[in-house]
Design a protein around this motif. Structure first.
Motif, short mmCIF file in Angstrom:
data_model
loop_
_atom_site.label_atom_id
_atom_site.label_comp_id
_atom_site.label_asym_id
_atom_site.label_seq_id
_atom_site.Cartn_x
_atom_site.Cartn_y
_atom_site.Cartn_z
N PRO A 40 2.48 11.03 35.56
CA PRO A 40 2.43 9.68 34.99
C PRO A 40 3.27 9.55 33.71
O PRO A 40 3.98 8.56 33.53
N GLU A 41 3.21 10.56 32.85
CA GLU A 41 4.02 10.51 31.63
C GLU A 41 5.51 10.62 31.94
O GLU A 41 6.34 9.93 31.34
N ASP A 42 5.86 11.46 32.91
CA ASP A 42 7.27 11.57 33.32
C ASP A 42 7.77 10.23 33.88
O ASP A 42 8.91 9.83 33.62
N ALA A 43 6.92 9.55 34.63
CA ALA A 43 7.31 8.26 35.20
C ALA A 43 7.53 7.23 34.11
O ALA A 43 8.48 6.43 34.17
N ARG A 44 6.66 7.23 33.10
CA ARG A 44 6.85 6.29 31.99
C ARG A 44 8.14 6.58 31.23
O ARG A 44 8.90 5.67 30.89
N ALA A 45 8.40 7.86 30.97
CA ALA A 45 9.62 8.22 30.25
C ALA A 45 10.86 7.85 31.05
O ALA A 45 11.87 7.40 30.51
N TRP A 46 10.79 8.04 32.37
CA TRP A 46 11.91 7.70 33.24
C TRP A 46 12.20 6.20 33.19
O TRP A 46 13.34 5.76 33.07
N GLN A 47 11.14 5.38 33.23
CA GLN A 47 11.35 3.94 33.20
C GLN A 47 11.89 3.49 31.85
O GLN A 47 12.77 2.62 31.79
N VAL A 48 11.39 4.07 30.77
CA VAL A 48 11.92 3.72 29.45
C VAL A 48 13.40 4.05 29.37
O VAL A 48 14.21 3.27 28.84
N GLY A 49 13.80 5.21 29.91
CA GLY A 49 15.20 5.59 29.89
C GLY A 49 16.08 4.62 30.65
O GLY A 49 17.17 4.23 30.20
N VAL A 50 15.62 4.18 31.82
CA VAL A 50 16.41 3.23 32.61
C VAL A 50 16.44 1.86 31.94
O VAL A 50 17.46 1.17 31.95
N ASP A 51 15.31 1.46 31.34
CA ASP A 51 15.29 0.20 30.60
C ASP A 51 16.37 0.20 29.51
O ASP A 51 17.08 -0.79 29.32
N GLN A 52 16.47 1.29 28.80
CA GLN A 52 17.44 1.38 27.71
C GLN A 52 18.86 1.31 28.24
O GLN A 52 19.73 0.64 27.66
N LEU A 53 19.13 2.00 29.34
CA LEU A 53 20.47 1.97 29.92
C LEU A 53 20.82 0.58 30.45
O LEU A 53 21.94 0.11 30.29
N ALA A 54 19.85 -0.07 31.08
CA ALA A 54 20.11 -1.41 31.61
C ALA A 54 20.36 -2.40 30.49
O ALA A 54 21.19 -3.31 30.62
N ALA A 55 19.65 -2.22 29.37
CA ALA A 55 19.82 -3.14 28.25
C ALA A 55 21.21 -3.03 27.64
O ALA A 55 21.67 -3.98 26.98
N GLU A 56 21.88 -1.91 27.84
CA GLU A 56 23.21 -1.73 27.26
C GLU A 56 24.30 -2.44 28.06
O GLU A 56 25.44 -2.54 27.61
N ASP A 57 23.98 -2.92 29.25
CA ASP A 57 24.96 -3.58 30.10
C ASP A 57 24.39 -4.91 30.57
O ASP A 57 23.42 -4.94 31.34
N SER A 58 24.96 -6.02 30.11
CA SER A 58 24.41 -7.34 30.41
C SER A 58 24.45 -7.64 31.90
O SER A 58 23.55 -8.30 32.43
N GLU A 59 25.47 -7.16 32.61
CA GLU A 59 25.55 -7.43 34.04
C GLU A 59 24.46 -6.70 34.81
O GLU A 59 23.86 -7.25 35.74
N VAL A 60 24.20 -5.46 34.42
CA VAL A 60 23.12 -4.72 35.07
C VAL A 60 21.77 -5.37 34.76
O VAL A 60 20.93 -5.53 35.66
N ALA A 61 21.58 -5.77 33.51
CA ALA A 61 20.32 -6.42 33.14
C ALA A 61 20.11 -7.70 33.94
O ALA A 61 18.99 -8.00 34.40
N GLU A 62 21.17 -8.46 34.14
CA GLU A 62 21.07 -9.70 34.91
C GLU A 62 20.75 -9.41 36.38
O GLU A 62 19.95 -10.11 37.01
N TYR A 63 21.35 -8.35 36.91
CA TYR A 63 21.09 -7.98 38.30
C TYR A 63 19.64 -7.54 38.48
O TYR A 63 18.96 -7.93 39.45
N VAL A 64 19.12 -6.75 37.54
CA VAL A 64 17.73 -6.32 37.61
C VAL A 64 16.79 -7.53 37.55
O VAL A 64 15.79 -7.60 38.28
N GLN A 65 17.12 -8.50 36.71
CA GLN A 65 16.29 -9.70 36.63
C GLN A 65 16.28 -10.46 37.96
O GLN A 65 15.25 -10.98 38.38
#
Length: 380
Positions: A223-248
């Motif tokens: 469970p902790e690994d899953a949370r850390a993994w999602q936080v990492g992807v959130d941070q990477l997606a936030a760095e690219d507006s196109e990726v963030a828009e696609y995720v939305q």
């Protein structure tokens, strides 16, 4: 006739199998079986002869040093047994290996021979595929079977998939023809974060397996690994507006499709799982992946998963093409240079029932024919 020595009589055994390669996006399925083996201290009792099923130019052996002595570890599929105590004890036969390169029918028949000798009551095969699912939502997991009666009694979907298949589909059909109840559980991995590991998808598969076989599975640090993994992807997606828009866009499509599916049955499953979690559990033992070595002994490695994804590569697939698992209608492809590794929510529970079989949304790495095909994850 397979003769097994040193294997005790098992209690209501269930065989749980996963194979690296074409049907293992993000290594989610094989990691789930490795987790069971590690948490319950599985005892390896057999390994298939690698010479019979593997092309060593595709899945290469590895050389390592043991106190200065060079040894070789060959790719193999190994079987172990775990004994699960408690109020309702039940034993598991774990099968973990690599999708074979050849002789798939013989491969499945050999596994079924072990299942027959051990009195296996049901076979559960785990798989993971690429899909148009956002990493911010619970991982969709579907259970499918070829047995109409089993589909009705266990609330599963009856498979209607047509198209290229992997060893997961071949083994399930072999079980059906042999009269062995068989189920496959499929986790959908976001195609834009397809590189392994994916602890969120692994966690979702284990939760669904727990519901299916009625055993409390110790989750350890998943469970902790899953949370850390999602936080990492959130941070990477936030760095690219196109990726963030696609995720939305994926989030909106997912939320709209699943709005009516917050059923009482799903809530009841979560509550039952919560009650199982309250039972006392044991501390996770050390351990890892057992393989066949050049001296016919079994070795354990302690490969560790990363908790944060690397920087994304431009359009790198990193996983198998969608196979017979659940699938969703394509909502478009991510912009070039999307995130390159993990994602999904910390609890990783199944979120509604997607289509019973996958489509061809994910990047396809080539079909597998009926007698076997090389998976895209070649091991050097």
């Amino acid at each position: 006739m397979i003769e097994l020595e040193g294997v005790p009589e098992l209690i209501d055994p269930v065989m749980v199998a996963a194979f690296e390669g074409w049907n293992d996006a993000g290594d989610a399925a094989s990691t789930a079986v490795a987790h069971l083996d590690r948490e319950w201290k599985g005892e390896v009792f057999a390994a298939l002869d690698a010479e019979d099923y593997y092309d060593f130019q595709v899945n290469r052996p590895t050389v390592w040093l043991d106190n200065g002595v060079r040894k070789i570890t060959w790719p193999t599929t190994r079987l172990s047994v775990v004994r699960v105590g408690g109020d309702k004890p039940r034993d598991l036969v774990l099968v973990r290996g690599i999708e074979p390169s050849m002789r798939w029918r013989s491969f499945c028949n050999e596994l079924l021979g072990f299942a027959h000798e051990l009195g296996v009551e049901m076979v559960v095969v785990l798989g993971a595929l690429l899909g148009d699912t956002p990493h911010t939502r619970p991982v969709p997991v579907s259970g499918v079977t070829s047995d109409p009666d089993l589909a009705r009694t266990m609330d599963l979907e009856e498979t209607r998939y047509e198209g290229p298949t992997g060893i997961v589909g071949i083994l399930q059909e072999a079980c059906t023809h042999a009269g062995v109840p068989a189920v496959s559980l499929w986790a959908a991995v976001p195609h834009y974060v397809s590189q392994p590991p994916n602890p969120k998808a692994t966690l979702a598969l284990l939760n669904r397996l727990e519901d299916l076989i009625g055993l409390r599975i110790p989750l350890g640090e998943l469970p902790e690994d899953a949370r850390a993994w999602q936080v990492g992807v959130d941070q990477l997606a936030a760095e690219d507006s196109e990726v963030a828009e696609y995720v939305q866009t994926l989030e909106e499509a997912r939320d709209t499709a699943e709005l009516p599916e917050a059923s009482g049955e799903a809530i009841a499953r979560e509550f039952e799982r919560y009650l199982r979690r309250r039972e006392p559990g044991s501390a996770p033992p050390p351990g890892g992946h057992a393989t066949e070595s050049g001296e016919a002994t079994y070795l354990r490695d302690t490969s560790s998963g990363r908790t944060r994804p690397p920087k994304p590569g431009p359009g790198q697939p990193g996983g198998p093409a969608q196979s017979e698992g659940p699938g969703r209608p394509a909502t478009g492809r991510p912009p070039a240079g999307g995130t390159g590794d993990r994602a999904t929510d910390a609890d990783g529970g199944p979120a509604g029932a997607p289509d019973d079989e996958p489509d061809s949304d994910g990047p396809d790495s080539g079909p597998a024919d009926g007698d076997g095909a090389e998976g895209p994850h070649s091991q050097d």
